[in-house]
Design a protein around this motif. Sequence first.
Motif, PDB file in Angstrom:
ATOM      1  N   ARG A   1       4.588  -4.316 -10.917  1.00 14.71           N
ATOM      2  CA  ARG A   1       3.673  -3.664  -9.995  1.00 14.71           C
ATOM      3  C   ARG A   1       2.814  -2.904 -10.591  1.00 14.71           C
TER       4      ARG A   1
ATOM      5  N   ASP B   1      -1.813  -5.757  -1.015  1.00 11.61           N
ATOM      6  CA  ASP B   1      -2.548  -6.443  -2.698  1.00 11.61           C
ATOM      7  C   ASP B   1      -2.522  -6.144  -4.826  1.00 11.61           C
ATOM      8  N   GLU B   2      -3.086  -7.099  -4.791  1.00 10.18           N
ATOM      9  CA  GLU B   2      -2.993  -6.585  -6.088  1.00 10.18           C
ATOM     10  C   GLU B   2      -4.255  -5.689  -5.957  1.00 10.18           C
ATOM     11  N   SER B   3      -5.190  -5.718  -5.095  1.00 11.90           N
ATOM     12  CA  SER B   3      -6.158  -4.090  -5.635  1.00 11.90           C
ATOM     13  C   SER B   3      -5.829  -3.510  -3.996  1.00 11.90           C
TER      14      SER B   3
ATOM     15  N   TRP C   1       5.793  -2.090  -1.439  1.00 13.33           N
ATOM     16  CA  TRP C   1       4.405  -2.822  -2.133  1.00 13.33           C
ATOM     17  C   TRP C   1       4.267  -4.026  -1.371  1.00 13.33           C
ATOM     18  N   SER C   2       5.343  -4.951  -1.170  1.00 11.77           N
ATOM     19  CA  SER C   2       4.934  -6.296  -0.082  1.00 11.77           C
ATOM     20  C   SER C   2       4.041  -5.675   0.884  1.00 11.77           C
TER      21      SER C   2
ATOM     22  N   ARG D   1      -2.106  -5.477   3.914  1.00  8.81           N
ATOM     23  CA  ARG D   1      -2.338  -6.827   4.184  1.00  8.81           C
ATOM     24  C   ARG D   1      -2.584  -6.479   5.586  1.00  8.81           C
TER      25      ARG D   1
END
Length: 400
Positions: A69, A351-353, A347-348, A357
């Motif tokens: 990640r 998001d990538e940014s 981490w879940s 969520r």
Amino acid sequence: MSTATVVGGGPAGLVAAEVLAREGVAVIVYDRMPSPARKFLLAGHGGLNITHSEDREPFLGRYGGSADRLAPIVDAFSPQDLREWCAGLGEPTFVGSSGRVFPRSFRATPLVRAWLTRLTELGVVVERRQRWTGWTEHGLQVTGPDEATREVRGDVTVFALGGASWPRLGADGSWVDLFARRGVLVAPLRPANVGVRVGWAATFADRFQGTPLKHVALTVGGHTARGDAMVTRTGLEGGPVYAIGAAIREALDADGLCTVEVDLRPALTLEQLTERLRRRRPKDSASNWLRRAIALDPVGISLLREANGSVPTDPAALAALVKAVPVVVTDTMPIGKAISTAGGIAWSEVDESLMLRRLPGTFVAGEMLDWEAPTGGYLLQASFSTGVVAARGALAGLGS
Ligand SMILES: Cc1cc2nc3c(=O)[nH]c(=O)nc-3n(C[C@H](O)[C@H](O)[C@H](O)COP(=O)(O)OP(=O)(O)OC[C@H]3O[C@@H](n4cnc5c(N)ncnc54)[C@H](O)[C@@H]3O)c2cc1C
């Protein structure tokens, strides 16, 4: 003009503020302390190790299970970028003999001073002694020193509240409950890069506290780290202890105790040690024997006795003990005494940014995310990189 709220004025929050402000966003940073970046400043006391010069793959490997990640995040703001950023603030960096990277002055103070000036010039407002205490219906609740609360709002929010080590510097982990109540999964905060407790005999602790076990290798559960481990009154600390810290925590969780094997002579094989120990003079005491034959120092010799009760007379048995002195660790030191924090927002949840969520428009950065790394500059690098990526994500959300 778009507005951003940054909560937490450590390196992750301040770099997020800088990235946002450079794109014309009006940024207000809230920090609960009388001044920002206190842990960063403390990190500079022993020599500010801002990043590391090793190649990308081994560098990323230091983040263990979070390496995948963090890879695109560290690529987005790399060790080289961080070094250039330091130079831009008048603090060119140099690579020390161990590959660690330091600013020229070795300290954080000049860097922080120049950085805060730059942030002011960019229009960033830092509101001090302002503690974030939760969400309101449309914004965030901030509590001042007089305990009066108010609502603050921005078009986007970046949280960078740190972990829970050295709480008197600001990051106390009190955010965990607030996020958990919003349904955000947070892995329990645990001490990382921390000393361990060992029940030394008083005579050993009295004599050797503050003495390094030099050039040793420590092993737990297949994980080995080399370096100097410091004997403390209550246990052990130092680089190799921190480096196998996650394995020690795992063993303690599973069994309540953890046996660390200390190799007092990692440069010699068992056979070489046995061979040297065969050369004992008839009148040699055990201590003289160990000193002459394999150059063990007093702390090493006493550690053998401390762990084993006595020094074996058989060379092969003694060599085996020297290669793996069993030291029983009963606990880690508390998180308040740790250099950093393991655990944090899963981490879940992002998001990538690094946007949550569950809370669109809200980003998280720094040690409050669930990653850990050894000392060596990896902590600050990931704090900066996540701060930059969160801010770029926020900018994308603002359409900038
Ligand atoms: C003694 C020591 C030495 C270190 N040396 C190094 C080193 O040489 N190299 C290295 O890479 N790393 C080092 N570190 C680790 C490094 O300092 C941290 O990893 C880094 O500071 C984390 O940055 P951060 O921005 O995520 O959190 P922090 O720096 O902890 O900042 C969090 C900020 O959030 C604020 N805050 C917290 N809660 C609230 C709230 N509710 N409301 C408002 N504000 C809040 C705090 O006041 C703080 O200013 C060291 C740490 C210590 C303790």
